[in-house]
Motif scaffolding. Structure first.
Motif, PDB file in Angstrom:
ATOM      1  N   GLY A  13     -18.150 -41.524  67.683  1.00 24.60           N
ATOM      2  CA  GLY A  13     -18.889 -40.606  68.517  1.00 24.60           C
ATOM      3  C   GLY A  13     -20.255 -40.723  68.614  1.00 24.60           C
ATOM      4  N   PRO A  14     -21.013 -39.711  69.012  1.00 23.78           N
ATOM      5  CA  PRO A  14     -20.618 -38.791  69.936  1.00 23.78           C
ATOM      6  C   PRO A  14     -20.194 -39.021  71.386  1.00 23.78           C
ATOM      7  CG  PRO A  14     -23.140 -38.868  69.955  1.00 23.78           C
ATOM      8  CD  PRO A  14     -22.342 -39.936  69.120  1.00 23.78           C
ATOM      9  N   PHE A  15     -19.397 -38.321  71.721  1.00 21.52           N
ATOM     10  CA  PHE A  15     -18.933 -38.584  73.294  1.00 21.52           C
ATOM     11  C   PHE A  15     -19.323 -37.149  73.902  1.00 21.52           C
ATOM     12  CE2 PHE A  15     -15.786 -40.850  70.790  1.00 21.52           C
ATOM     13  CZ  PHE A  15     -15.926 -41.908  71.329  1.00 21.52           C
ATOM     14  N   LEU A  16     -19.420 -37.377  75.182  1.00 21.92           N
ATOM     15  CA  LEU A  16     -19.423 -35.883  76.171  1.00 21.92           C
ATOM     16  C   LEU A  16     -18.077 -35.805  76.750  1.00 21.92           C
ATOM     17  CD1 LEU A  16     -22.472 -37.323  78.463  1.00 21.92           C
ATOM     18  CD2 LEU A  16     -22.593 -35.543  76.645  1.00 21.92           C
ATOM     19  N   PRO A  17     -17.769 -34.386  76.189  1.00 25.48           N
ATOM     20  CA  PRO A  17     -16.326 -34.073  76.665  1.00 25.48           C
ATOM     21  C   PRO A  17     -16.099 -34.205  78.043  1.00 25.48           C
ATOM     22  CG  PRO A  17     -17.387 -32.380  75.203  1.00 25.48           C
ATOM     23  CD  PRO A  17     -18.400 -33.412  75.574  1.00 25.48           C
ATOM     24  N   GLY A  18     -14.876 -34.611  78.396  1.00 28.32           N
ATOM     25  CA  GLY A  18     -14.891 -34.925  80.016  1.00 28.32           C
ATOM     26  C   GLY A  18     -14.488 -33.568  80.808  1.00 28.32           C
ATOM     27  N   GLU A  19     -15.055 -34.044  82.065  1.00 23.93           N
ATOM     28  CA  GLU A  19     -14.599 -32.982  83.151  1.00 23.93           C
ATOM     29  C   GLU A  19     -12.925 -32.492  83.281  1.00 23.93           C
ATOM     30  OE1 GLU A  19     -16.422 -30.397  84.927  1.00 23.93           O
ATOM     31  OE2 GLU A  19     -18.023 -31.230  83.491  1.00 23.93           O
ATOM     32  N   PRO A  20     -12.620 -31.627  83.856  1.00 23.49           N
ATOM     33  CA  PRO A  20     -11.208 -31.424  84.284  1.00 23.49           C
ATOM     34  C   PRO A  20     -10.614 -32.641  85.230  1.00 23.49           C
ATOM     35  CG  PRO A  20     -12.270 -29.391  84.434  1.00 23.49           C
ATOM     36  CD  PRO A  20     -13.166 -30.327  83.760  1.00 23.49           C
ATOM     37  N   ARG A  21      -9.718 -32.817  85.271  1.00 20.36           N
ATOM     38  CA  ARG A  21      -9.236 -33.763  86.283  1.00 20.36           C
ATOM     39  C   ARG A  21      -7.956 -33.340  87.140  1.00 20.36           C
ATOM     40  NH1 ARG A  21      -6.765 -39.146  82.992  1.00 20.36           N
ATOM     41  NH2 ARG A  21      -5.443 -37.795  81.773  1.00 20.36           N
ATOM     42  N   TRP A  22      -7.860 -33.703  88.521  1.00 18.46           N
ATOM     43  CA  TRP A  22      -6.538 -33.195  89.251  1.00 18.46           C
ATOM     44  C   TRP A  22      -5.526 -34.221  88.636  1.00 18.46           C
ATOM     45  CZ3 TRP A  22      -3.575 -35.496  92.957  1.00 18.46           C
ATOM     46  CH2 TRP A  22      -3.051 -34.469  93.551  1.00 18.46           C
ATOM     47  N   SER A  23      -4.454 -33.824  88.950  1.00 16.50           N
ATOM     48  CA  SER A  23      -3.186 -34.611  88.810  1.00 16.50           C
ATOM     49  C   SER A  23      -2.177 -33.968  89.586  1.00 16.50           C
ATOM     50  CB  SER A  23      -2.802 -34.901  87.124  1.00 16.50           C
ATOM     51  OG  SER A  23      -1.782 -35.705  87.015  1.00 16.50           O
ATOM     52  N   ALA A  24      -1.310 -34.834  90.045  1.00 21.65           N
ATOM     53  CA  ALA A  24      -0.101 -34.341  90.979  1.00 21.65           C
ATOM     54  C   ALA A  24       1.081 -34.158  90.046  1.00 21.65           C
ATOM     55  CB  ALA A  24       0.324 -35.362  92.042  1.00 21.65           C
ATOM     56  N   LEU A  25       0.952 -34.617  88.899  1.00 23.29           N
ATOM     57  CA  LEU A  25       2.044 -34.536  87.783  1.00 23.29           C
ATOM     58  C   LEU A  25       1.497 -33.690  86.591  1.00 23.29           C
ATOM     59  CD1 LEU A  25       3.835 -37.716  88.250  1.00 23.29           C
ATOM     60  CD2 LEU A  25       4.638 -35.875  89.331  1.00 23.29           C
ATOM     61  N   PRO A  26       2.504 -32.911  86.106  1.00 21.02           N
ATOM     62  CA  PRO A  26       2.192 -32.462  84.703  1.00 21.02           C
ATOM     63  C   PRO A  26       2.153 -33.395  83.681  1.00 21.02           C
ATOM     64  CG  PRO A  26       4.429 -31.700  85.249  1.00 21.02           C
ATOM     65  CD  PRO A  26       3.835 -32.513  86.591  1.00 21.02           C
ATOM     66  N   PRO A  27       1.378 -33.158  82.574  1.00 19.45           N
ATOM     67  CA  PRO A  27       1.543 -34.196  81.271  1.00 19.45           C
ATOM     68  C   PRO A  27       2.856 -34.739  81.152  1.00 19.45           C
ATOM     69  CG  PRO A  27      -0.100 -32.583  81.004  1.00 19.45           C
ATOM     70  CD  PRO A  27       0.690 -32.175  82.168  1.00 19.45           C
ATOM     71  N   LEU A  28       3.231 -35.890  80.999  1.00 20.65           N
ATOM     72  CA  LEU A  28       4.613 -36.165  80.705  1.00 20.65           C
ATOM     73  C   LEU A  28       4.798 -36.501  79.092  1.00 20.65           C
ATOM     74  CD1 LEU A  28       5.267 -38.502  83.617  1.00 20.65           C
ATOM     75  CD2 LEU A  28       6.018 -36.094  83.454  1.00 20.65           C
ATOM     76  N   LEU A  29       3.756 -36.875  78.278  1.00 23.10           N
ATOM     77  CA  LEU A  29       3.897 -37.034  76.858  1.00 23.10           C
ATOM     78  C   LEU A  29       3.649 -35.717  76.344  1.00 23.10           C
ATOM     79  CD1 LEU A  29       1.453 -39.858  76.887  1.00 23.10           C
ATOM     80  CD2 LEU A  29       3.766 -40.094  76.958  1.00 23.10           C
ATOM     81  N   PRO A  30       4.447 -35.694  74.921  1.00 26.57           N
ATOM     82  CA  PRO A  30       4.469 -34.474  74.098  1.00 26.57           C
ATOM     83  C   PRO A  30       3.088 -34.435  73.596  1.00 26.57           C
ATOM     84  CG  PRO A  30       5.459 -36.505  73.098  1.00 26.57           C
ATOM     85  CD  PRO A  30       5.153 -36.853  74.661  1.00 26.57           C
ATOM     86  N   MET A  31       2.763 -33.219  73.444  1.00 28.50           N
ATOM     87  CA  MET A  31       1.502 -32.824  72.376  1.00 28.50           C
ATOM     88  C   MET A  31       1.452 -33.705  71.249  1.00 28.50           C
ATOM     89  SD  MET A  31      -1.445 -31.374  72.957  1.00 28.50           S
ATOM     90  CE  MET A  31      -2.412 -30.577  71.909  1.00 28.50           C
ATOM     91  N   SER A  32       0.603 -34.047  70.941  1.00 29.43           N
ATOM     92  CA  SER A  32       0.200 -34.757  69.583  1.00 29.43           C
ATOM     93  C   SER A  32      -1.411 -34.840  69.274  1.00 29.43           C
ATOM     94  CB  SER A  32       0.711 -36.361  69.793  1.00 29.43           C
ATOM     95  OG  SER A  32       0.056 -36.977  70.491  1.00 29.43           O
ATOM     96  N   CYS A  33      -1.601 -35.330  68.267  1.00 28.98           N
ATOM     97  CA  CYS A  33      -3.097 -35.395  67.936  1.00 28.98           C
ATOM     98  C   CYS A  33      -3.710 -36.391  68.819  1.00 28.98           C
ATOM     99  CB  CYS A  33      -3.231 -35.893  66.383  1.00 28.98           C
ATOM    100  SG  CYS A  33      -2.646 -37.474  66.090  1.00 28.98           S
ATOM    101  N   VAL A  34      -3.265 -37.308  69.053  1.00 27.78           N
ATOM    102  CA  VAL A  34      -3.884 -38.387  70.170  1.00 27.78           C
ATOM    103  C   VAL A  34      -3.884 -37.654  71.508  1.00 27.78           C
ATOM    104  CG1 VAL A  34      -3.736 -40.489  71.404  1.00 27.78           C
ATOM    105  CG2 VAL A  34      -3.148 -40.450  68.988  1.00 27.78           C
ATOM    106  N   ALA A  35      -2.875 -36.978  71.920  1.00 29.43           N
ATOM    107  CA  ALA A  35      -3.035 -36.302  73.483  1.00 29.43           C
ATOM    108  C   ALA A  35      -4.074 -35.261  73.176  1.00 29.43           C
ATOM    109  CB  ALA A  35      -1.690 -35.600  73.711  1.00 29.43           C
TER     110      ALA A  35
END
Length: 154
Positions: free
Chosen positions: A90-112
Motif C-alpha cells: 500500500g497505500p492504495f486508494l479504495p475503489g469506487e463501487p462498480r455496477w455488475s449484472a450478476l451478484p458475486p459468485l465467490l464465497p466471502m474470504s479474506c481475499v474477497a
C-alpha cells in the motif's frame, strides 16, 4: 416531483475522508486447511487510514472484525505490522463501487474482502499469495490505485 439521487452519507464521508488502504498478509494458520496455502500468505486483511485514524477490517473464520483503533492518526500502523512479521502493500486508494449484472459468485474470504476494499481495479485472485502477486505485478500509477510501497517481513 422526483428526488435527485444522492449518495448515502457513509459513502460521501468515505470519499471526503481521503482514505488510504493497506493490505496486510500473514502466515498464521489457525485452521488445518489453511496450511495448504503458501507460508507467509495464509491470510490477509485491510487497514484503512483517514484523517481521524485507523480502521482494521479482518475477516476471521465465521465473522468479520471491524475495529477502529485507538491510535493517533499520524501513527505508522503499516510499519508496526511490518516489524511484527507481516508483509504490507500500500497505500492504495479504495475503489469506487462498480455496477455488475450478476451478484458475486465467490464465497466471502479474506481475499474477497481485500478485493472489495480495493474496488474494480483489484486484480482477480483466489488466495492471499495470488492477490499479493497481482498487486505486485501492477505498474505504478495503474488506474486509481497507486502501489506506494511494499514492506516485507524482516
Amino acid at each position: 416531483m422526483t428526488v435527485p439521487f444522492r449518495r448515502p452519507a457513509h459513502r460521501r464521508a468515505a470519499a471526503e475522508a481521503e482514505q488510504r488502504a493497506y493490505v496486510v498478509f500473514g502466515g498464521q494458520a489457525d485452521l488445518l486447511w489453511l496450511r495448504l496455502l503458501r507460508p507467509g500468505f495464509r491470510h490477509c486483511f485491510a487497514a484503512l487510514a483517514d484523517a481521524a485514524g485507523w480502521t482494521v477490517l479482518d475477516p476471521l473464520s465465521g465473522r468479520l472484525v471491524v475495529a477502529r483503533l485507538d491510535l493517533p492518526p499520524e501513527s505508522d500502523l503499516p510499519e508496526f505490522y511490518a516489524r511484527a512479521g507481516f508483509t504490507v502493500l500500500g497505500p492504495f486508494l479504495p475503489g469506487e463501487p462498480r455496477w455488475s449484472a450478476l451478484p458475486p459468485l465467490l464465497p466471502m474470504s479474506c481475499v474477497a474482502l481485500c478485493r472489495a476494499v480495493l474496488g474494480a481495479a483489484a486484480p482477480f485472485a483466489l488466495t492471499p499469495f495470488g492477490l499479493y502477486r497481482g498487486l505486485r505485478a501492477r505498474p505504478r500509477g495503474h488506474s486509481s490505485n497507486n502501489l506506494g510501497f511494499i514492506r516485507k517481513k524482516s
